[in-house]
Design a protein around this motif. Structure first.
Motif, PDB file in Angstrom:
ATOM      1  N   ILE A 220      -1.635  53.350  24.201  1.00 35.73           N
ATOM      2  CA  ILE A 220      -2.197  53.962  22.998  1.00 35.73           C
ATOM      3  C   ILE A 220      -1.512  53.413  21.748  1.00 35.73           C
ATOM      4  CG2 ILE A 220      -2.375  56.146  21.725  1.00 35.73           C
ATOM      5  CD1 ILE A 220      -2.743  57.539  24.457  1.00 35.73           C
ATOM      6  N   ALA A 221      -0.178  53.359  21.767  1.00 31.81           N
ATOM      7  CA  ALA A 221       0.577  52.910  20.590  1.00 31.81           C
ATOM      8  C   ALA A 221       0.320  51.430  20.285  1.00 31.81           C
ATOM      9  CB  ALA A 221       2.062  53.156  20.813  1.00 31.81           C
ATOM     10  N   LEU A 222       0.229  50.612  21.337  1.00 34.64           N
ATOM     11  CA  LEU A 222       0.000  49.178  21.154  1.00 34.64           C
ATOM     12  C   LEU A 222      -1.462  48.855  20.878  1.00 34.64           C
ATOM     13  CD1 LEU A 222       2.196  47.836  24.108  1.00 34.64           C
ATOM     14  CD2 LEU A 222       2.721  47.653  21.671  1.00 34.64           C
ATOM     15  N   GLU A 223      -2.348  49.875  21.048  1.00 28.86           N
ATOM     16  CA  GLU A 223      -3.798  49.656  20.973  1.00 28.86           C
ATOM     17  C   GLU A 223      -4.199  48.540  21.927  1.00 28.86           C
ATOM     18  OE1 GLU A 223      -5.098  49.272  16.934  1.00 28.86           O
ATOM     19  OE2 GLU A 223      -4.558  51.341  16.471  1.00 28.86           O
ATOM     20  N   SER A 224      -3.642  48.625  23.134  1.00 26.75           N
ATOM     21  CA  SER A 224      -3.831  47.608  24.154  1.00 26.75           C
ATOM     22  C   SER A 224      -5.151  47.815  24.895  1.00 26.75           C
ATOM     23  CB  SER A 224      -2.665  47.666  25.150  1.00 26.75           C
ATOM     24  OG  SER A 224      -2.890  46.829  26.248  1.00 26.75           O
ATOM     25  N   PRO A 225      -5.798  46.739  25.350  1.00 17.80           N
ATOM     26  CA  PRO A 225      -7.055  46.864  26.106  1.00 17.80           C
ATOM     27  C   PRO A 225      -6.808  47.157  27.581  1.00 17.80           C
ATOM     28  CG  PRO A 225      -6.551  44.559  25.826  1.00 17.80           C
ATOM     29  CD  PRO A 225      -5.474  45.320  25.094  1.00 17.80           C
ATOM     30  N   GLY A 226      -6.201  48.289  27.888  1.00 19.50           N
ATOM     31  CA  GLY A 226      -5.907  48.638  29.272  1.00 19.50           C
ATOM     32  C   GLY A 226      -7.013  49.463  29.890  1.00 19.50           C
ATOM     33  N   GLY A 227      -6.672  50.176  30.976  1.00 21.08           N
ATOM     34  CA  GLY A 227      -7.676  50.984  31.642  1.00 21.08           C
ATOM     35  C   GLY A 227      -7.052  52.066  32.490  1.00 21.08           C
ATOM     36  N   LEU A 228      -7.893  53.022  32.908  1.00 19.84           N
ATOM     37  CA  LEU A 228      -7.444  54.139  33.725  1.00 19.84           C
ATOM     38  C   LEU A 228      -8.532  54.458  34.741  1.00 19.84           C
ATOM     39  CD1 LEU A 228      -5.656  57.320  32.431  1.00 19.84           C
ATOM     40  CD2 LEU A 228      -7.476  57.528  34.113  1.00 19.84           C
ATOM     41  N   VAL A 229      -8.112  54.702  35.965  1.00 15.19           N
ATOM     42  CA  VAL A 229      -9.036  55.038  37.051  1.00 15.19           C
ATOM     43  C   VAL A 229      -8.582  56.344  37.688  1.00 15.19           C
ATOM     44  CG1 VAL A 229      -9.908  54.358  39.319  1.00 15.19           C
ATOM     45  CG2 VAL A 229      -9.656  52.642  37.524  1.00 15.19           C
ATOM     46  N   LEU A 230      -9.540  57.204  37.970  1.00 15.27           N
ATOM     47  CA  LEU A 230      -9.281  58.474  38.637  1.00 15.27           C
ATOM     48  C   LEU A 230     -10.110  58.545  39.912  1.00 15.27           C
ATOM     49  CD1 LEU A 230      -8.487  61.542  38.865  1.00 15.27           C
ATOM     50  CD2 LEU A 230     -10.487  62.003  37.432  1.00 15.27           C
ATOM     51  N   ARG A 231      -9.433  58.825  41.024  1.00 14.46           N
ATOM     52  CA  ARG A 231     -10.127  59.026  42.297  1.00 14.46           C
ATOM     53  C   ARG A 231      -9.829  60.433  42.787  1.00 14.46           C
ATOM     54  NH1 ARG A 231     -10.967  54.695  47.035  1.00 14.46           N
ATOM     55  NH2 ARG A 231     -11.871  56.038  48.638  1.00 14.46           N
ATOM     56  N   THR A 232     -10.870  61.188  43.072  1.00 16.48           N
ATOM     57  CA  THR A 232     -10.726  62.595  43.473  1.00 16.48           C
ATOM     58  C   THR A 232     -11.255  62.794  44.886  1.00 16.48           C
ATOM     59  OG1 THR A 232     -10.922  63.370  41.191  1.00 16.48           O
ATOM     60  CG2 THR A 232     -11.373  64.969  42.929  1.00 16.48           C
ATOM     61  N   THR A 233     -10.454  63.466  45.701  1.00 16.37           N
ATOM     62  CA  THR A 233     -10.835  63.787  47.069  1.00 16.37           C
ATOM     63  C   THR A 233     -10.945  65.300  47.221  1.00 16.37           C
ATOM     64  OG1 THR A 233      -9.656  61.837  47.914  1.00 16.37           O
ATOM     65  CG2 THR A 233     -10.178  63.568  49.496  1.00 16.37           C
ATOM     66  N   THR A 234     -12.073  65.745  47.759  1.00 19.45           N
ATOM     67  CA  THR A 234     -12.270  67.160  48.062  1.00 19.45           C
ATOM     68  C   THR A 234     -12.819  67.286  49.482  1.00 19.45           C
ATOM     69  OG1 THR A 234     -14.477  67.047  47.045  1.00 19.45           O
ATOM     70  CG2 THR A 234     -12.687  67.874  45.670  1.00 19.45           C
ATOM     71  N   PRO A 235     -12.575  68.416  50.139  1.00 16.48           N
ATOM     72  CA  PRO A 235     -13.043  68.564  51.528  1.00 16.48           C
ATOM     73  C   PRO A 235     -14.566  68.471  51.641  1.00 16.48           C
ATOM     74  CG  PRO A 235     -11.433  70.270  50.950  1.00 16.48           C
ATOM     75  CD  PRO A 235     -11.803  69.574  49.681  1.00 16.48           C
ATOM     76  N   ALA A 236     -15.021  67.818  52.710  1.00 16.14           N
ATOM     77  CA  ALA A 236     -16.448  67.769  53.075  1.00 16.14           C
ATOM     78  C   ALA A 236     -17.321  67.183  51.969  1.00 16.14           C
ATOM     79  CB  ALA A 236     -16.940  69.159  53.460  1.00 16.14           C
ATOM     80  N   ALA A 237     -16.780  66.211  51.226  1.00 18.12           N
ATOM     81  CA  ALA A 237     -17.561  65.577  50.159  1.00 18.12           C
ATOM     82  C   ALA A 237     -17.056  64.150  49.972  1.00 18.12           C
ATOM     83  CB  ALA A 237     -17.432  66.361  48.859  1.00 18.12           C
ATOM     84  N   PRO A 238     -17.919  63.245  49.498  1.00 20.31           N
ATOM     85  CA  PRO A 238     -17.455  61.879  49.237  1.00 20.31           C
ATOM     86  C   PRO A 238     -16.396  61.862  48.127  1.00 20.31           C
ATOM     87  CG  PRO A 238     -19.873  62.010  49.229  1.00 20.31           C
ATOM     88  CD  PRO A 238     -19.357  63.410  49.219  1.00 20.31           C
ATOM     89  N   ASP A 239     -15.499  60.895  48.188  1.00 24.50           N
ATOM     90  CA  ASP A 239     -14.551  60.703  47.093  1.00 24.50           C
ATOM     91  C   ASP A 239     -15.312  60.351  45.824  1.00 24.50           C
ATOM     92  OD1 ASP A 239     -12.597  61.146  48.932  1.00 24.50           O
ATOM     93  OD2 ASP A 239     -11.572  59.234  48.660  1.00 24.50           O
ATOM     94  N   ARG A 240     -14.818  60.812  44.698  1.00 27.65           N
ATOM     95  CA  ARG A 240     -15.410  60.482  43.403  1.00 27.65           C
ATOM     96  C   ARG A 240     -14.470  59.556  42.637  1.00 27.65           C
ATOM     97  NH1 ARG A 240     -15.185  65.968  43.175  1.00 27.65           N
ATOM     98  NH2 ARG A 240     -14.017  65.910  41.211  1.00 27.65           N
ATOM     99  N   VAL A 241     -15.013  58.487  42.084  1.00 31.84           N
ATOM    100  CA  VAL A 241     -14.218  57.539  41.307  1.00 31.84           C
ATOM    101  C   VAL A 241     -14.779  57.473  39.890  1.00 31.84           C
ATOM    102  CG1 VAL A 241     -13.475  55.148  41.062  1.00 31.84           C
ATOM    103  CG2 VAL A 241     -13.607  56.168  43.335  1.00 31.84           C
ATOM    104  N   HIS A 242     -13.912  57.708  38.902  1.00 31.33           N
ATOM    105  CA  HIS A 242     -14.273  57.613  37.482  1.00 31.33           C
ATOM    106  C   HIS A 242     -13.370  56.580  36.814  1.00 31.33           C
ATOM    107  CE1 HIS A 242     -16.559  61.478  37.685  1.00 31.33           C
ATOM    108  NE2 HIS A 242     -15.600  61.817  38.539  1.00 31.33           N
ATOM    109  N   GLY A 243     -13.825  56.020  35.704  1.00 32.79           N
ATOM    110  CA  GLY A 243     -13.018  55.019  35.021  1.00 32.79           C
ATOM    111  C   GLY A 243     -13.162  55.072  33.509  1.00 32.79           C
TER     112      GLY A 243
END
Length: 297
Positions: A220-243
Motif C-alpha cells: 500500500i505504501a509503495l503503491e506497488s502492483p501486487g496482489g492478494l488471493v483468498l481461498r475459503t474451505t467450508t464443509p460439503a461445498a467446493p472451495d471458493r477462490v477470490h482475488g
C-alpha cells in the motif's frame, strides 16, 4: 544415601524446568563454512551431523523439558563475534550466539518432528522472518507525508489492518487461506491462515497476522502492483477462490475470469493449466476501507 537420592530427584525436577536451545546448521554450505573456518567445530559430514542433532533432540525430549531449535547462520555468527569481541572458534561463543538467536532470530519448537521435516520448517520460518523484517524496514523508511505530515508507514499499516479485518468479515465462516504478494527490491510474500466460526471474529495466529499486515502495508505504501488471493474451505461445498490486485495503494477486485486465468496459467511458461476439481473461481468482493484510503506522498 537417602539425602543423595533426594538431591538427585530435585536436580532432575529442576532440569525439567530449564528450557534447551539447539543451534542447527540447516544448509550444507553453511555447515562447510563452519568446518573450514573453525578448528573447534569438529563435525566433518553434514548428514551425520543432522542425524546426531536429531538424536540429541530426542534425548532432550525424554527429559521432559521444552526445546527450541534455532537457525545457525555462519555470517551472522561471525558478525556477532566481531561486535561482542568474542573468540568465534570456541563452543562457548557458539552456544552464546545460539541463545541470542533463540531470543531474536528464526527458531521453531521441537515437538518430535523428524529432522527431514524440521529443517524445512526452520528454513521457512527464517524466510518469513526476513520478509517481515524487510517489509518493516520499508515502512519505517517511508517517512512523513509531504501533504499532511502523517507517518506514511503507520498510515499504511493501519489501512492494511482494517482491510484484513474487512476481508475476513466479508469472507464469512470457514477456513481461510490468504496469500499476499508484493514486488519490491525483493519479492515479498506473506501467507495467513484463519478460522472464521459461524459467530464471532476470525481466529488467527498473531505472528502470522502481523507478518501479513506488514507485507500488505508495504504494498500500500509503495503503491506497488501486487496482489492478494483468498481461498475459503467450508464443509460439503467446493472451495471458493477470490482475488484482488493492488493498484495505487488499494485492493481492486479481480473479475471471475481474471481469477480463473491467474490460477490456471503456469507462472513460468504462460501455458494453461487444468482447473482444480471442486473449486469455484469467483470475482473478488469489495473491501474498500470506510474512508476509501488516503494517498500519501
Amino acid at each position: 544415601m537417602a539425602h543423595t537420592r533426594k538431591t538427585t530427584t530435585i536436580r532432575r525436577a529442576l532440569r525439567r524446568e530449564v528450557p534447551s536451545t539447539v543451534g542447527l546448521l540447516a544448509d550444507e554450505q553453511d555447515f562447510t563454512a563452519m568446518r573450514h573456518r573453525y578448528r573447534t567445530f569438529t563435525f566433518d559430514d553434514h548428514g551425520t551431523y543432522l542425524r546426531q542433532v536429531e538424536k540429541l533432540l530426542k534425548t532432550l525430549a525424554t527429559e521432559g523439558g521444552h526445546t527450541t531449535v534455532a537457525l545457525f547462520d555462519p555470517e551472522d555468527y561471525a558478525l556477532y563475534c566481531t561486535e561482542t569481541g568474542l573468540d568465534p572458534d570456541t563452543p562457548a561463543s557458539r552456544s552464546r550466539f545460539t541463545a541470542e538467536v533463540a531470543a531474536t532470530g528464526a527458531c521453531v519448537p521441537y515437538t518430535g518432528q523428524p529432522i527431514d521435516r524440521l529443517v524445512p520448517l526452520l528454513i521457512h520460518r527464517a524466510v518469513r522472518q526476513a520478509t517481515w523484517e524487510y517489509a518493516t524496514m520499508l515502512l519505517t523508511d517511508m517517512g512523513e507525508c509531504a501533504d499532511c505530515g502523517q507517518d506514511i508507514g503507520r498510515a499504511a499499516f493501519d489501512q492494511a489492518s482494517h482491510t484484513l479485518t474487512r476481508l475476513l468479515q466479508e469472507a464469512g465462516p470457514g477456513t481461510h487461506h490468504l496469500v499476499c504478494s508484493v514486488p519490491a527490491d525483493e519479492q515479498l510474500v506473506a501467507v495467513l491462515h484463519a478460522e472464521r466460526p459461524l459467530t464471532g471474529p476470525a481466529l488467527l495466529d498473531s505472528t502470522e497476522g502481523a507478518e501479513f499486515v506488514t507485507v500488505l502495508a508495504a504494498g500500500i505504501a509503495l503503491e506497488s502492483p501486487g496482489g492478494l488471493v483468498l481461498r475459503t474451505t467450508t464443509p460439503a461445498a467446493p472451495d471458493r477462490v477470490h482475488g484482488w490486485r493492488l493498484d495505487r495503494g488499494r485492493l481492486i477486485p479481480l473479475t471471475e475470469a481474471e481469477v480463473f486465468n491467474a490460477y490456471c496459467t503456469d507462472a513460468d511458461t504462460g501455458e494453461p493449466l487444468s482447473p482444480e476439481p471442486n473449486v469455484d473461481y469467483r470475482a473478488g468482493f469489495d473491501i474498500t476501507p470506510d474512508d476509501h484510503g488516503t494517498t500519501h506522498h
